[in-house]
Design a protein around this motif. Structure first.
Motif, PDB file in Angstrom:
ATOM      1  N   UNK A   1       0.819  -1.210   0.000  1.00  0.00           N
ATOM      2  CA  UNK A   1       0.000   0.000   0.000  1.00  0.00           C
ATOM      3  C   UNK A   1       0.852   1.258   0.000  1.00  0.00           C
ATOM      4  N   UNK A   2       2.110   1.150   0.444  1.00  0.00           N
ATOM      5  CA  UNK A   2       2.990   2.327   0.432  1.00  0.00           C
ATOM      6  C   UNK A   2       3.175   2.886  -0.974  1.00  0.00           C
ATOM      7  N   UNK A   3       2.884   2.094  -1.995  1.00  0.00           N
ATOM      8  CA  UNK A   3       3.001   2.601  -3.368  1.00  0.00           C
ATOM      9  C   UNK A   3       1.953   3.664  -3.680  1.00  0.00           C
ATOM     10  N   UNK A   4       0.971   3.854  -2.786  1.00  0.00           N
ATOM     11  CA  UNK A   4      -0.075   4.843  -3.002  1.00  0.00           C
ATOM     12  C   UNK A   4       0.229   6.186  -2.349  1.00  0.00           C
ATOM     13  N   UNK A   5       1.389   6.314  -1.697  1.00  0.00           N
ATOM     14  CA  UNK A   5       1.678   7.566  -0.993  1.00  0.00           C
ATOM     15  C   UNK A   5       1.944   8.719  -1.959  1.00  0.00           C
ATOM     16  N   UNK A   6       1.958   8.444  -3.246  1.00  0.00           N
ATOM     17  CA  UNK A   6       2.053   9.548  -4.215  1.00  0.00           C
ATOM     18  C   UNK A   6       0.848  10.475  -4.118  1.00  0.00           C
ATOM     19  N   UNK A   7      -0.244  10.008  -3.485  1.00  0.00           N
ATOM     20  CA  UNK A   7      -1.413  10.858  -3.309  1.00  0.00           C
ATOM     21  C   UNK A   7      -1.174  11.946  -2.278  1.00  0.00           C
ATOM     22  N   UNK A   8      -0.118  11.845  -1.455  1.00  0.00           N
ATOM     23  CA  UNK A   8       0.083  12.803  -0.363  1.00  0.00           C
ATOM     24  C   UNK A   8       0.425  14.215  -0.833  1.00  0.00           C
ATOM     25  N   UNK A   9       1.398  14.475  -1.688  1.00  0.00           N
ATOM     26  CA  UNK A   9       2.258  13.550  -2.446  1.00  0.00           C
ATOM     27  C   UNK A   9       3.622  13.353  -1.783  1.00  0.00           C
ATOM     28  N   UNK A  10       4.047  12.084  -1.775  1.00  0.00           N
ATOM     29  CA  UNK A  10       5.392  11.717  -1.339  1.00  0.00           C
ATOM     30  C   UNK A  10       5.995  10.883  -2.445  1.00  0.00           C
ATOM     31  N   UNK A  11       7.100  11.331  -3.019  1.00  0.00           N
ATOM     32  CA  UNK A  11       7.631  10.729  -4.253  1.00  0.00           C
ATOM     33  C   UNK A  11       8.979  10.066  -4.057  1.00  0.00           C
ATOM     34  N   UNK A  12       9.244   9.555  -2.830  1.00  0.00           N
ATOM     35  CA  UNK A  12      10.546   8.943  -2.587  1.00  0.00           C
ATOM     36  C   UNK A  12      10.428   7.507  -2.102  1.00  0.00           C
ATOM     37  N   UNK A  13       9.288   6.872  -2.331  1.00  0.00           N
ATOM     38  CA  UNK A  13       9.165   5.449  -2.036  1.00  0.00           C
ATOM     39  C   UNK A  13       9.656   4.645  -3.228  1.00  0.00           C
ATOM     40  N   UNK A  14       9.713   3.342  -3.081  1.00  0.00           N
ATOM     41  CA  UNK A  14      10.264   2.473  -4.117  1.00  0.00           C
ATOM     42  C   UNK A  14       9.502   2.607  -5.427  1.00  0.00           C
ATOM     43  N   UNK A  15       8.183   2.559  -5.381  1.00  0.00           N
ATOM     44  CA  UNK A  15       7.391   2.607  -6.610  1.00  0.00           C
ATOM     45  C   UNK A  15       7.548   3.953  -7.315  1.00  0.00           C
ATOM     46  N   UNK A  16       7.531   5.035  -6.564  1.00  0.00           N
ATOM     47  CA  UNK A  16       7.619   6.362  -7.180  1.00  0.00           C
ATOM     48  C   UNK A  16       8.972   6.589  -7.838  1.00  0.00           C
ATOM     49  N   UNK A  17      10.043   6.187  -7.147  1.00  0.00           N
ATOM     50  CA  UNK A  17      11.375   6.382  -7.720  1.00  0.00           C
ATOM     51  C   UNK A  17      11.555   5.534  -8.974  1.00  0.00           C
TER      52      UNK A  17
END
Length: 303
Positions: free
Chosen positions: A221-237
């Motif tokens: 579910x951490x791949x959904x933190x782009x909604x915050x937005x937070x762009x430094x998790x594995x999926x976003x990078x």
């Protein structure tokens, strides 16, 4: 008649033959082999790019941030889940109603919507004041001036997780017979001691398996933190930063999937050992004496 001390004789059972199982197994193996061969020889997968970025510094940073999001959110979620469970089981109707409303909201709305709301929190509440109600403010924070997407992502994930953990913990506690608590109280134990020494060790057998699943689910579910937005998790990078630069999304998706699988596999091993630890003393296998008693009970009466 068989003596009581004589163990029951083994049954000479002949297993049934299932030829179609072997046919189905061969077909599945052939299909898997064809898929793997096609994937290995298909240039669209970009295996050279996959190998190049598998241990890339930015990817490793995303792995670290994803682990931090998972651990911090899960710890806070478990603590809040325990509090919500106590409120839910309380005889106080106000505490029970507050707990029920919390679970109703956070289990009934999508986690992506919740994360998007927390991302807009500094816009909704631009200034946060702490002080006397209807009186002077002691502290005042300008949330828009703070860069806190990581903290907001943790809060959003933790609150959502707390709603599910509350139900898991409640199910584990209610699975223990009430007589266990009554017997512990009769022995002179306090409520806290009875919960710690009698109820919780038995409840953990029910709590651990779904909690392990929740940890794995939270990791993904951490791949959904782009909604915050937070762009430094594995999926976003992997997908928004590197793939957008290289124009090769498929190998970067495979890189992200590989690391998710690695972390999930480690979590599954840990869950296995935790389940085995808390399942001590509980066995589904019958002892020798139980087998003897069962064999004697099935014998026809003499005469």
């Amino acid at each position: 008649m068989t003596d009581v001390g004589t163990p029951p004789q083994a049954i000479n059972a002949i297993p049934l033959r299932h030829p179609w199982r072997w046919v189905a197994a061969v077909v599945i193996i052939v299909l898997v082999a064809l898929f793997l061969y096609g994937a290995a020889t298909n240039p669209a997968y970009g295996w050279s790019t996959y190998r190049e970025y598998l241990f890339n510094e930015r990817i490793m940073l995303g792995v670290l941030n994803t682990l931090q999001l998972t651990v911090y959110s899960m710890v806070i979620g478990i603590v809040l889940g325990v509090v919500l469970t106590i409120m839910r089981l309380s005889s106080n109707p106000v505490l029970g109603a507050v707990s029920w409303v919390f679970l109703w909201i956070f289990r009934g709305t999508p986690v992506y919507v919740q994360l998007a709301f927390w991302g807009l929190f500094p816009t909704i509440y631009q200034n946060l004041r702490i002080g006397v109600p209807f009186g002077p403010a002691l502290f005042e924070f300008n949330l828009q001036a703070l860069s806190i997407p990581f903290a907001l992502a943790i809060i959003g994930l933790a609150l959502n997780e707390a709603a599910y953990m509350a139900e898991i913990i409640r199910a584990g506690i209610t699975s223990v017979p009430e007589g266990q608590m009554e017997a512990s109280t009769a022995l002179g134990m306090s409520w806290g001691m009875a919960m710690r020494r009698t109820v919780l060790p038995q409840a953990m057998r029910v709590i651990i398996p779904p909690t392990g699943n929740e940890v794995i689910s939270l990791l993904k579910t951490t791949s959904l933190v782009t909604a915050v937005p937070y762009a430094f998790d594995l999926y976003s990078i992997a997908t928004r930063e590197i793939a957008a630069r290289t124009f090769q999304p498929v190998p970067l998706l495979l890189v992200a999937a590989t690391w998710y699988l690695v972390i999930t596999s480690i979590l599954m091993v840990g869950q296995f050992y935790l389940e085995r630890y808390f399942s001590r003393g509980a066995s589904r296998k019958l002892t020798t004496k139980q087998l003897e008693a069962l064999a004697l009970a099935q014998q026809p009466p003499a005469g």
